[in-house]
Design an enzyme around this catalytic site. Structure first.
Site, PDB file in Angstrom:
ATOM      1  N   GLU A  51      32.288 -31.431   4.103  1.00 16.15           N
ATOM      2  CA  GLU A  51      32.499 -32.708   4.002  1.00 16.15           C
ATOM      3  C   GLU A  51      33.884 -32.865   4.826  1.00 16.15           C
ATOM      4  O   GLU A  51      33.790 -33.899   5.544  1.00 16.15           O
ATOM      5  CB  GLU A  51      32.706 -33.132   2.617  1.00 16.15           C
ATOM      6  CG  GLU A  51      31.493 -33.293   1.794  1.00 16.15           C
ATOM      7  CD  GLU A  51      30.339 -34.031   2.341  1.00 16.15           C
ATOM      8  OE1 GLU A  51      30.862 -34.919   3.402  1.00 16.15           O
ATOM      9  OE2 GLU A  51      29.379 -33.916   2.156  1.00 16.15           O
ATOM     10  N   TYR A 134      35.806 -40.951  -0.539  1.00 12.95           N
ATOM     11  CA  TYR A 134      34.666 -40.438   0.037  1.00 12.95           C
ATOM     12  C   TYR A 134      34.323 -39.040  -0.295  1.00 12.95           C
ATOM     13  O   TYR A 134      33.336 -38.664  -0.847  1.00 12.95           O
ATOM     14  CB  TYR A 134      34.335 -40.648   1.576  1.00 12.95           C
ATOM     15  CG  TYR A 134      33.193 -39.999   2.030  1.00 12.95           C
ATOM     16  CD1 TYR A 134      31.829 -40.152   1.628  1.00 12.95           C
ATOM     17  CD2 TYR A 134      33.417 -38.745   2.662  1.00 12.95           C
ATOM     18  CE1 TYR A 134      30.753 -39.415   1.916  1.00 12.95           C
ATOM     19  CE2 TYR A 134      32.462 -37.974   2.752  1.00 12.95           C
ATOM     20  CZ  TYR A 134      30.924 -38.192   2.574  1.00 12.95           C
ATOM     21  OH  TYR A 134      29.895 -37.434   2.981  1.00 12.95           O
ATOM     22  N   ASP A 152      30.663 -43.628   2.707  1.00 11.62           N
ATOM     23  CA  ASP A 152      31.154 -43.317   4.094  1.00 11.62           C
ATOM     24  C   ASP A 152      30.637 -44.388   5.212  1.00 11.62           C
ATOM     25  O   ASP A 152      30.131 -45.517   4.664  1.00 11.62           O
ATOM     26  CB  ASP A 152      30.798 -42.118   4.740  1.00 11.62           C
ATOM     27  CG  ASP A 152      29.293 -42.013   5.036  1.00 11.62           C
ATOM     28  OD1 ASP A 152      28.470 -42.896   4.588  1.00 11.62           O
ATOM     29  OD2 ASP A 152      28.682 -40.970   5.787  1.00 11.62           O
TER      30      ASP A 152
END
Length: 384
Positions: A51, A134, A152
């Site tokens: 991520e 996020y 996102d």
DNA sequence: TAGGCGTGGAC
DNA sequence: TGTCCAAGCCT
């Protein structure tokens, strides 16, 4: 949530067929999802690393970096015990280098405070350096199966079209509108797949320009599609144009054949990356004098710029560098001057040894040109 | 809140 | 060629 916010949200959701939407979306994702390296495991550390790398970065770009990174740093422990300089070396060329610094710092905290296990509460995860709303939601939903939103750019684009939401997604506050929507529609039986499916849909079908509505599994739920305005969404304020800087770059070789390199400051642009000494200047006329002064003032190195051996430009998201690179004649070093200011942030190295230090892409190109002896470098190229 | 913070791909 | 932008975060 205030009553007014609740009413606004009811307006947005309206009579939306939540369960059918979930079914259609999840069915599509289970059949069409891409086979990506970070989807082979639900290990929170591996999800976390992926991520961070994926922030503002394309999947195709990330894959090779992710593979190399996980091979070298397969666990929280391995990464926490590594030197930051080596972590940077594995991040070299990926951009947004504060991600590497923050990840390294946060992993150390996980090792020390949580015994190496990534925490599983919104408060603790979000408190980790470099982990924002996020990324926290992504870790909690994908690794731990918790029904947290992971909003996102993809998710905002998809949902702005499905619910015809016209708020400016460039504004930070807008993300909360979409988080509230996700909390209303998320599939509690599989939050991981639900969040990933929204993002996958945004990446493959509901793309920024010319969305592939004909292949969309949830087109029948889409209000923008219904009204034919999908191309006009999401609403996003245009970014300002960046400024341009002319910079003179000094290539100084000592009698022993070693070249001077400099480690950039700990914060700001390209923090902690290595480069050749350089200074802002106006035009070529001014560059030689500025370089000479800068080299003595900052490094105590006396030198005279000679041949202009390379000119190239590099475009950042908010700034453009036009780099004018000069070979300089080395005329000695004054230990009293300059050195104290940079301390261990200057080094004399051979061309081969430069491979051991993380360089930004713009200066890496100069390293490559040094290898080639500047045979083909006397031309401009934009950002390449 | 807006701007700093990288890079390379797509059109 | 210029423009946008891609799984954001920090200050």
């Amino acid at each position: 949530m205030t009553r007014k916010q609740q009413e606004q949200q009811n307006d947005i959701i309206g009579s939306f067929a939540i369960e059918t939407f979930q079914d259609d979306l999840l069915y599509w994702f289970e059949r069409q999802q891409r086979d990506l390296p970070w989807r082979q495991s639900r290990d929170a550390y591996r999800i976390w690393v992926s991520e961070i790398m994926l922030q503002q970065t394309r999947v195709d770009t990330v894959i090779p970096y992710y593979e190399r990174f996980m091979e070298r740093f397969p666990t929280v422990e391995k990464l926490a015990d590594a030197e930051l300089e080596e972590v940077y070396k594995y991040w070299e060329g990926l951009g947004y280098y504060s991600r590497a610094r923050n990840l390294h710092s946060a992993v150390k905290e996980v090792k020390e405070r949580y015994g190496g296990t990534v925490p599983d509460t919104p408060e603790d995860v979000h408190a980790l350096k470099g982990v924002g709303p996020y990324t926290a939601g992504a870790i909690l939903s994908i690794a731990y199966g918790l029904p947290e939103p992971a909003v996102d750019g993809n998710v905002m684009r998809v949902l702005s079209r499905i619910f015809l939401i016209e708020e400016d997604i460039a504004k930070v506050s807008t993300r909360k509108v979409f988080e509230a929507v996700v909390r209303r529609i998320i599939a509690h039986r599989n939050p991981s797949f639900f969040n990933q499916a929204l993002m996958e849909l945004g990446a493959l079908i509901c793309i920024p320009r010319s969305p592939r509505c004909g292949s969309c599994p949830v087109a029948s739920h889409c209000r923008a599609r219904e009204q034919g305005v999908q191309e006009a969404l999401p609403v996003k304020k245009k970014a300002k144009q960046g400024r341009v800087e002319e910079r003179g770059v000094a290539l100084v070789r000592r009698e022993d054949g070693r070249w001077l390199i400099h480690k950039r400051p700990e914060s700001g642009l390209l923090a902690n990356l290595w480069e050749f000494p350089n200074v802002e200047c106006q035009g070529e006329a001014e560059a030689r004098e500025k370089i000479s002064m800068h080299m003595y003032g900052a490094f105590g190195v006396k030198c005279t710029p000679q041949d202009l051996v390379m000119e190239h430009s590099h475009v950042f998201s908010h700034l453009q560098w036009n780099l004018h690179t000069y070979i300089c004649r080395y005329e000695g070093q004054d230990g009293e001057q300059g050195e104290a200011a940079v301390k261990d942030r200057m080094l004399w190295v051979t061309i081969d040894e430069m491979e051991n230090y993380p360089f930004s892409v713009s200066h890496k190109k100069i390293v490559e040109a040094l290898h080639e002896g500047f045979q083909q470098s006397l031309s401009w190229s934009s950002g390449q």
